[in-house]
Design a protein around this motif. Structure first.
Motif, mmCIF file in Angstrom:
data_model
loop_
_atom_site.group_PDB
_atom_site.id
_atom_site.type_symbol
_atom_site.label_atom_id
_atom_site.label_comp_id
_atom_site.label_asym_id
_atom_site.label_seq_id
_atom_site.Cartn_x
_atom_site.Cartn_y
_atom_site.Cartn_z
ATOM 1 N N VAL A 27 2.329 -10.111 -20.435
ATOM 2 C CA VAL A 27 1.503 -9.065 -19.844
ATOM 3 C C VAL A 27 0.769 -9.621 -18.627
ATOM 4 N N ALA A 28 0.467 -8.727 -17.697
ATOM 5 C CA ALA A 28 -0.301 -9.102 -16.506
ATOM 6 C C ALA A 28 -1.000 -7.874 -15.967
ATOM 7 N N GLU A 29 -2.061 -8.121 -15.247
ATOM 8 C CA GLU A 29 -2.804 -7.065 -14.574
ATOM 9 C C GLU A 29 -2.987 -7.479 -13.118
ATOM 10 N N PHE A 30 -2.657 -6.571 -12.216
ATOM 11 C CA PHE A 30 -2.783 -6.831 -10.788
ATOM 12 C C PHE A 30 -3.726 -5.804 -10.178
ATOM 13 N N ALA A 31 -4.679 -6.268 -9.382
ATOM 14 C CA ALA A 31 -5.612 -5.389 -8.690
ATOM 15 C C ALA A 31 -5.125 -5.166 -7.268
ATOM 16 N N THR A 32 -4.937 -3.904 -6.909
ATOM 17 C CA THR A 32 -4.545 -3.557 -5.551
ATOM 18 C C THR A 32 -5.752 -2.931 -4.853
ATOM 19 N N THR A 33 -5.589 -2.573 -3.597
ATOM 20 C CA THR A 33 -6.722 -2.024 -2.850
ATOM 21 C C THR A 33 -6.976 -0.553 -3.143
ATOM 22 N N ASP A 34 -5.926 0.192 -3.457
ATOM 23 C CA ASP A 34 -6.061 1.613 -3.764
ATOM 24 C C ASP A 34 -4.786 2.102 -4.451
ATOM 25 N N MET A 35 -4.765 3.360 -4.837
ATOM 26 C CA MET A 35 -3.632 3.874 -5.591
ATOM 27 C C MET A 35 -2.345 3.881 -4.766
ATOM 28 N N ALA A 36 -2.438 4.142 -3.474
ATOM 29 C CA ALA A 36 -1.240 4.128 -2.628
ATOM 30 C C ALA A 36 -0.610 2.733 -2.622
ATOM 31 N N ARG A 37 -1.433 1.723 -2.498
ATOM 32 C CA ARG A 37 -0.929 0.341 -2.511
ATOM 33 C C ARG A 37 -0.353 0.008 -3.894
ATOM 34 N N GLY A 38 -1.005 0.484 -4.937
ATOM 35 C CA GLY A 38 -0.481 0.297 -6.282
ATOM 36 C C GLY A 38 0.874 0.971 -6.451
ATOM 37 N N GLY A 39 1.017 2.160 -5.884
ATOM 38 C CA GLY A 39 2.289 2.870 -5.936
ATOM 39 C C GLY A 39 3.384 2.135 -5.191
ATOM 40 N N GLU A 40 3.044 1.563 -4.049
ATOM 41 C CA GLU A 40 4.007 0.765 -3.283
ATOM 42 C C GLU A 40 4.455 -0.452 -4.110
ATOM 43 N N PHE A 41 3.504 -1.090 -4.740
ATOM 44 C CA PHE A 41 3.791 -2.251 -5.595
ATOM 45 C C PHE A 41 4.725 -1.839 -6.735
ATOM 46 N N VAL A 42 4.403 -0.740 -7.399
ATOM 47 C CA VAL A 42 5.226 -0.258 -8.511
ATOM 48 C C VAL A 42 6.634 0.094 -8.035
ATOM 49 N N ALA A 43 6.747 0.705 -6.875
ATOM 50 C CA ALA A 43 8.076 1.041 -6.344
ATOM 51 C C ALA A 43 8.920 -0.217 -6.144
ATOM 52 N N ARG A 44 8.308 -1.273 -5.647
ATOM 53 C CA ARG A 44 9.026 -2.543 -5.469
ATOM 54 C C ARG A 44 9.383 -3.170 -6.817
ATOM 55 N N ILE A 45 8.499 -3.035 -7.792
ATOM 56 C CA ILE A 45 8.786 -3.541 -9.147
ATOM 57 C C ILE A 45 9.980 -2.791 -9.732
ATOM 58 N N ILE A 46 10.006 -1.488 -9.553
ATOM 59 C CA ILE A 46 11.111 -0.686 -10.078
ATOM 60 C C ILE A 46 12.433 -1.124 -9.454
ATOM 61 N N ILE A 91 6.726 -10.427 -5.556
ATOM 62 C CA ILE A 91 6.441 -9.174 -4.854
ATOM 63 C C ILE A 91 4.953 -9.063 -4.590
ATOM 64 N N ALA A 92 4.128 -9.370 -5.601
ATOM 65 C CA ALA A 92 2.685 -9.330 -5.426
ATOM 66 C C ALA A 92 2.237 -10.260 -4.303
ATOM 67 N N ALA A 93 2.806 -11.456 -4.262
ATOM 68 C CA ALA A 93 2.448 -12.409 -3.207
ATOM 69 C C ALA A 93 2.850 -11.877 -1.840
ATOM 70 N N GLU A 94 4.040 -11.280 -1.732
ATOM 71 C CA GLU A 94 4.490 -10.717 -0.458
ATOM 72 C C GLU A 94 3.550 -9.609 0.027
ATOM 73 N N LEU A 95 3.031 -8.819 -0.916
ATOM 74 C CA LEU A 95 2.153 -7.701 -0.569
ATOM 75 C C LEU A 95 0.682 -8.094 -0.499
ATOM 76 N N GLY A 96 0.381 -9.345 -0.804
ATOM 77 C CA GLY A 96 -1.019 -9.804 -0.782
ATOM 78 C C GLY A 96 -1.843 -9.233 -1.914
ATOM 79 N N ILE A 97 -1.194 -9.002 -3.056
ATOM 80 C CA ILE A 97 -1.889 -8.432 -4.225
ATOM 81 C C ILE A 97 -2.207 -9.568 -5.186
ATOM 82 N N GLY A 98 -3.453 -9.562 -5.675
ATOM 83 C CA GLY A 98 -3.866 -10.629 -6.588
ATOM 84 C C GLY A 98 -4.062 -10.168 -7.984
#
Length: 98
Positions: A27-46, A91-98
């Motif tokens: 399990v992991a939890e990633f904090a993004t800047t907003d929901m749009a950025r979270g959606g972009e992250f999820v799309a790349r994960i998919i 992917i998180a590192a590429e997007l600057g998500i921590g």
């Protein structure tokens, strides 16, 4: 990549933070800047999950993305879970998500 079970210790030692083993899953939890950025992250994960034909449990709450990995067909952690966790971290590192 094998879908044979691996130990929780082996899985935990094969990934880095924020990944951890909880209740038999990675399990992991990633904090993004907003929901749009979270959606972009999820799309790349998919997209990465589709490439591996291995799909995580995903929970997005505004700017927080929670992920769970477990090979459901085996009922245990496998190398597929470790590989997907590593891909998600990249992917998180590429997007600057921590």
């Amino acid at each position: 990549m094998s879908d044979l079970p691996i130990s929780e210790d082996e899985a935990a030692h094969s990934v880095s933070a924020p990944w951890r083993v909880s209740d038999g899953a990675l399990v992991a939890e990633f904090a993004t800047t907003d929901m749009a950025r979270g959606g972009e992250f999820v799309a790349r994960i998919i997209a990465a999950a589709e490439e591996l034909n291995h799909h995580p449990d995903i929970d997005i709450r505004y700017a927080t993305v929670r992920l769970g990995l477990l090979t459901h067909s085996v009922g245990a952690l496998t190398e597929l879970d470790v590989e997907l966790a590593r891909s998600i971290s990249a992917i998180a590192a590429e997007l600057g998500i921590g």
